[in-house]
Design a protein around this motif. Structure first.
Motif, PDB file in Angstrom:
ATOM      1  N   LEU A  22       0.790  -1.225   0.000  1.00 34.99           N
ATOM      2  CA  LEU A  22       0.000   0.000   0.000  1.00 34.99           C
ATOM      3  C   LEU A  22       0.828   1.283   0.000  1.00 34.99           C
ATOM      4  CD1 LEU A  22      -2.840  -1.057   2.468  1.00 34.99           C
ATOM      5  CD2 LEU A  22      -2.977  -0.832  -0.023  1.00 34.99           C
ATOM      6  N   LEU A  23       2.019   1.268   0.584  1.00 39.81           N
ATOM      7  CA  LEU A  23       2.832   2.481   0.619  1.00 39.81           C
ATOM      8  C   LEU A  23       3.283   2.915  -0.775  1.00 39.81           C
ATOM      9  CD1 LEU A  23       5.060   1.973   3.798  1.00 39.81           C
ATOM     10  CD2 LEU A  23       3.084   3.480   3.514  1.00 39.81           C
ATOM     11  N   ALA A  43      14.345  -6.940 -12.673  1.00 43.15           N
ATOM     12  CA  ALA A  43      14.220  -7.840 -13.820  1.00 43.15           C
ATOM     13  C   ALA A  43      14.447  -9.299 -13.450  1.00 43.15           C
ATOM     14  CB  ALA A  43      15.210  -7.435 -14.906  1.00 43.15           C
ATOM     15  N   ARG A  44      14.986  -9.545 -12.243  1.00 42.74           N
ATOM     16  CA  ARG A  44      15.257 -10.920 -11.836  1.00 42.74           C
ATOM     17  C   ARG A  44      14.076 -11.587 -11.154  1.00 42.74           C
ATOM     18  NH1 ARG A  44      20.458  -9.146  -8.486  1.00 42.74           N
ATOM     19  NH2 ARG A  44      18.991  -7.404  -8.152  1.00 42.74           N
ATOM     20  N   THR A  45      13.006 -10.850 -10.889  1.00 45.38           N
ATOM     21  CA  THR A  45      11.867 -11.395 -10.148  1.00 45.38           C
ATOM     22  C   THR A  45      10.555 -11.069 -10.840  1.00 45.38           C
ATOM     23  OG1 THR A  45      11.703  -9.394  -8.765  1.00 45.38           O
ATOM     24  CG2 THR A  45      13.051 -11.208  -7.934  1.00 45.38           C
ATOM     25  N   THR A  46       9.557 -11.893 -10.596  1.00 47.03           N
ATOM     26  CA  THR A  46       8.197 -11.610 -11.044  1.00 47.03           C
ATOM     27  C   THR A  46       7.244 -11.896  -9.893  1.00 47.03           C
ATOM     28  OG1 THR A  46       6.505 -12.108 -12.703  1.00 47.03           O
ATOM     29  CG2 THR A  46       7.906 -13.929 -12.001  1.00 47.03           C
ATOM     30  N   LEU A  47       6.358 -10.966  -9.608  1.00 44.23           N
ATOM     31  CA  LEU A  47       5.391 -11.105  -8.521  1.00 44.23           C
ATOM     32  C   LEU A  47       4.198 -11.908  -9.019  1.00 44.23           C
ATOM     33  CD1 LEU A  47       4.450 -10.316  -5.651  1.00 44.23           C
ATOM     34  CD2 LEU A  47       3.525  -8.206  -6.642  1.00 44.23           C
ATOM     35  N   VAL A  48       3.923 -13.051  -8.373  1.00 44.83           N
ATOM     36  CA  VAL A  48       2.903 -13.957  -8.910  1.00 44.83           C
ATOM     37  C   VAL A  48       1.686 -14.132  -8.018  1.00 44.83           C
ATOM     38  CG1 VAL A  48       4.616 -15.252 -10.239  1.00 44.83           C
ATOM     39  CG2 VAL A  48       4.028 -16.017  -7.923  1.00 44.83           C
ATOM     40  N   ALA A  49       1.791 -13.819  -6.710  1.00 43.72           N
ATOM     41  CA  ALA A  49       0.656 -14.148  -5.834  1.00 43.72           C
ATOM     42  C   ALA A  49       0.747 -13.385  -4.522  1.00 43.72           C
ATOM     43  CB  ALA A  49       0.612 -15.654  -5.557  1.00 43.72           C
ATOM     44  N   GLY A  50      -0.388 -13.363  -3.800  1.00 45.05           N
ATOM     45  CA  GLY A  50      -0.431 -12.750  -2.481  1.00 45.05           C
ATOM     46  C   GLY A  50      -1.449 -13.450  -1.601  1.00 45.05           C
ATOM     47  N   ALA A  51      -1.267 -13.295  -0.290  1.00 46.18           N
ATOM     48  CA  ALA A  51      -2.203 -13.873   0.673  1.00 46.18           C
ATOM     49  C   ALA A  51      -2.464 -12.880   1.785  1.00 46.18           C
ATOM     50  CB  ALA A  51      -1.650 -15.171   1.255  1.00 46.18           C
ATOM     51  N   ASP A  52      -3.727 -12.801   2.224  1.00 49.57           N
ATOM     52  CA  ASP A  52      -4.096 -11.915   3.326  1.00 49.57           C
ATOM     53  C   ASP A  52      -5.446 -12.351   3.861  1.00 49.57           C
ATOM     54  OD1 ASP A  52      -4.805  -9.484   4.938  1.00 49.57           O
ATOM     55  OD2 ASP A  52      -3.007  -8.695   3.979  1.00 49.57           O
ATOM     56  N   ILE A  53      -5.646 -12.245   5.176  1.00 55.19           N
ATOM     57  CA  ILE A  53      -6.933 -12.615   5.760  1.00 55.19           C
ATOM     58  C   ILE A  53      -7.969 -11.510   5.588  1.00 55.19           C
ATOM     59  CG2 ILE A  53      -5.904 -14.191   7.435  1.00 55.19           C
ATOM     60  CD1 ILE A  53      -6.181 -11.988   9.531  1.00 55.19           C
ATOM     61  N   ALA A  60      -7.397  -5.138  -3.105  1.00 57.06           N
ATOM     62  CA  ALA A  60      -6.645  -3.953  -3.498  1.00 57.06           C
ATOM     63  C   ALA A  60      -5.257  -4.335  -4.007  1.00 57.06           C
ATOM     64  CB  ALA A  60      -6.537  -2.996  -2.318  1.00 57.06           C
ATOM     65  N   PHE A  61      -4.646  -5.308  -3.360  1.00 53.87           N
ATOM     66  CA  PHE A  61      -3.342  -5.802  -3.798  1.00 53.87           C
ATOM     67  C   PHE A  61      -3.437  -6.358  -5.220  1.00 53.87           C
ATOM     68  CE2 PHE A  61      -0.532  -9.530  -4.133  1.00 53.87           C
ATOM     69  CZ  PHE A  61       0.707  -8.942  -3.927  1.00 53.87           C
ATOM     70  N   GLY A  62      -4.463  -7.156  -5.472  1.00 58.10           N
ATOM     71  CA  GLY A  62      -4.647  -7.704  -6.814  1.00 58.10           C
ATOM     72  C   GLY A  62      -4.853  -6.621  -7.851  1.00 58.10           C
ATOM     73  N   ASP A  63      -5.650  -5.595  -7.511  1.00 54.33           N
ATOM     74  CA  ASP A  63      -5.882  -4.489  -8.444  1.00 54.33           C
ATOM     75  C   ASP A  63      -4.600  -3.712  -8.724  1.00 54.33           C
ATOM     76  OD1 ASP A  63      -8.550  -5.166  -8.576  1.00 54.33           O
ATOM     77  OD2 ASP A  63      -9.185  -3.654  -7.104  1.00 54.33           O
ATOM     78  N   ASP A  64      -3.847  -3.423  -7.674  1.00 56.85           N
ATOM     79  CA  ASP A  64      -2.648  -2.590  -7.832  1.00 56.85           C
ATOM     80  C   ASP A  64      -1.580  -3.261  -8.680  1.00 56.85           C
ATOM     81  OD1 ASP A  64      -3.788  -0.605  -6.348  1.00 56.85           O
ATOM     82  OD2 ASP A  64      -2.597  -0.940  -4.538  1.00 56.85           O
ATOM     83  N   TRP A  65      -1.499  -4.586  -8.616  1.00 50.53           N
ATOM     84  CA  TRP A  65      -0.398  -5.290  -9.285  1.00 50.53           C
ATOM     85  C   TRP A  65      -0.890  -6.238 -10.387  1.00 50.53           C
ATOM     86  CZ3 TRP A  65       3.641  -2.678  -8.092  1.00 50.53           C
ATOM     87  CH2 TRP A  65       3.687  -2.040  -6.856  1.00 50.53           C
ATOM     88  N   HIS A  71      -4.857 -16.183  -8.038  1.00 51.43           N
ATOM     89  CA  HIS A  71      -3.569 -16.173  -7.342  1.00 51.43           C
ATOM     90  C   HIS A  71      -3.603 -15.298  -6.087  1.00 51.43           C
ATOM     91  CE1 HIS A  71      -1.846 -18.322 -10.701  1.00 51.43           C
ATOM     92  NE2 HIS A  71      -2.378 -17.425 -11.519  1.00 51.43           N
ATOM     93  N   LEU A  72      -4.817 -14.980  -5.632  1.00 57.19           N
ATOM     94  CA  LEU A  72      -5.011 -14.241  -4.384  1.00 57.19           C
ATOM     95  C   LEU A  72      -5.629 -15.205  -3.372  1.00 57.19           C
ATOM     96  CD1 LEU A  72      -6.492 -10.926  -5.832  1.00 57.19           C
ATOM     97  CD2 LEU A  72      -4.109 -11.392  -5.216  1.00 57.19           C
ATOM     98  N   HIS A  73      -4.988 -15.388  -2.243  1.00 56.81           N
ATOM     99  CA  HIS A  73      -5.375 -16.435  -1.296  1.00 56.81           C
ATOM    100  C   HIS A  73      -5.659 -15.854   0.088  1.00 56.81           C
ATOM    101  CE1 HIS A  73      -3.945 -19.404  -4.250  1.00 56.81           C
ATOM    102  NE2 HIS A  73      -2.939 -18.562  -4.445  1.00 56.81           N
ATOM    103  N   HIS A  74      -6.705 -16.347   0.725  1.00 64.16           N
ATOM    104  CA  HIS A  74      -7.025 -15.935   2.093  1.00 64.16           C
ATOM    105  C   HIS A  74      -6.254 -16.761   3.122  1.00 64.16           C
ATOM    106  CE1 HIS A  74     -10.144 -13.237   0.690  1.00 64.16           C
ATOM    107  NE2 HIS A  74     -10.637 -14.207  -0.056  1.00 64.16           N
ATOM    108  N   ASP A  75      -5.722 -17.885   2.716  1.00 62.07           N
ATOM    109  CA  ASP A  75      -4.934 -18.752   3.581  1.00 62.07           C
ATOM    110  C   ASP A  75      -3.524 -18.845   2.999  1.00 62.07           C
ATOM    111  OD1 ASP A  75      -3.690 -20.872   4.923  1.00 62.07           O
ATOM    112  OD2 ASP A  75      -5.552 -22.007   5.134  1.00 62.07           O
TER     113      ASP A  75
END
Length: 372
Positions: A22-23, A43-53, A60-65, A71-75
């Motif tokens: 968010l920052l 260039a050495r990394t690719t962001l593929v997924a996130g998790a949050d309860i 918002a994370f999915g929208d921003d990136w 690939h968005l997980h609650h667990d």
């Protein structure tokens, strides 16, 4: 998964809040500024997924990136099981970080980027250091100031005696002794070496209850969680401390929630002074006084001309992690270094709670502070 020069490490984030993502929305902060921002910029990394309860924060994370809902997980365990990322950022609350790191290692992660503080007790942090060492996993803890060129330069000047003998360091920050102070403890240990004794006075619960509303980096859920912890036992607090290091250098600390944000170190040497922080950068050395004949006072100098440049090092925390993953060496921002910083912070809390000086020998390594 094998990697050649064209391959990218697949990264995932557990806990998609402020420092995770968010920052990056703040127009005044330099970019990249978050875990997600750095993954996307490198260039050495690719962001593929996130998790949050928190479903709203995760969305918002999915929208921003531009990460698909699949690939968005609650667990976070589901994320690890289904995504099998190479690198995992652990940005959830400190009480869960060691367990999450253990699960990530078991799922095959090759690298861990862990938020500070690494754990809620020294004992747990030491267990985490042992875990990553035994597994051969590269792991860094987010103490980025040590990598910044200004702070690196200060360390080099102190080591070389460029400004004479280091006498004292005065530290001022808004925030709590462990949660925010860990940045200061990491710097002080790098500059001053091992600590020998700590005395401290902590803010009272009544002072903390008022100050919680002034904290710059806490939302309503954070404040409620802290208030509950405050009623339950030992919690992270603001306070004042005196730290004596093994080499005789002393540090004087003023920390606590305030109506403004500040992080500064005032470094006093026998032939100069350095003021460094988020909003200050000043190096002073003796010069002829403009006020008193025959006297020398301190005057600003240009450190880029008058002092040696900062020694080379990793450009950022992610860079330190990727270098460690590439060559197998312990990274500069290692879990072991984070254990030492956490130990100094908990020693301050212990001294404040007990009213007694704490030494490395009397440090309670089991003292747990779940409110970090």
């Amino acid at each position: 998964m094998s990697h050649d020069t064209a391959a990218r490490w697949r990264a995932a984030i557990i806990g998609t809040g402020r420092i995770a993502s968010l920052l990056e929305r703040d127009p005044l902060r330099p970019r990249p500024h978050t875990h997600a921002g750095w993954y996307r910029a490198d260039a050495r990394t690719t962001l593929v997924a996130g998790a949050d309860i928190d479903p709203e924060r995760l969305a918002a994370f999915g929208d921003d990136w531009a990460i698909d809902a699949a690939h968005l997980h609650h667990d976070y365990r589901e994320l690890l099981r289904r995504e099998r990322p190479d690198i995992v950022s652990i940005c959830a609350y400190a009480a869960d970080r060691v367990t999450m790191c253990r699960e990530a290692v078991a799922a095959g992660a090759r690298g861990l980027w862990i938020e500070k503080a690494a754990a809620c007790s020294v004992e747990d942090a030491e267990a985490l250091a042992d875990l990553v060492a035994a597994a051969g996993v590269a792991a860094v803890v987010d103490h980025p100031r040590r990598l910044e060129s200004r702070y690196r330069a200060v360390g080099a000047w102190l080591a070389s005696g460029a400004l004479g003998r280091l006498e004292t360091v005065h530290v001022l920050f808004s925030g709590h002794v462990v949660h925010t102070g860990t940045h200061a403890w990491d710097l002080l240990l790098a500059w001053c070496g091992p600590w020998a004794r700590v005395d401290a006075t902590l803010d009272t619960p009544a002072q903390e209850a008022v100050a919680a509303g002034d904290a710059h980096d806490r939302d309503e859920a954070d404040i409620a969680r802290y208030a509950a912890a405050l009623r339950g036992g030992i919690v992270d607090r603001g306070g004042r401390a005196r730290i004596v290091f093994a080499n005789g250098v002393e540090a004087f600390v003023t920390g606590g929630a305030k109506g403004y944000f500040v992080f500064q170190c005032d470094v006093i040497c026998s032939r100069g002074r350095i003021r460094i922080g988020n909003d200050v950068w000043e190096v002073l050395a003796p010069a002829e006084s403009p006020r008193y004949s025959g006297y020398r006072e301190l005057a600003p100098i240009d450190p880029t001309i008058d002092l040696p440049p900062a020694p080379p090092g990793p450009a950022a925390v992610l860079d330190a992690l990727l270098l460690a993953m590439a060559d197998g060496r312990e990274p500069e921002l290692s879990v072991r270094a984070a254990v030492d910083a956490l130990a100094l912070g908990i020693a301050i809390v212990q001294a404040g709670v007990t009213g007694r000086a704490v030494t490395p020998e009397t440090l309670d390594r089991t003292m747990r502070i779940d409110s970090i």
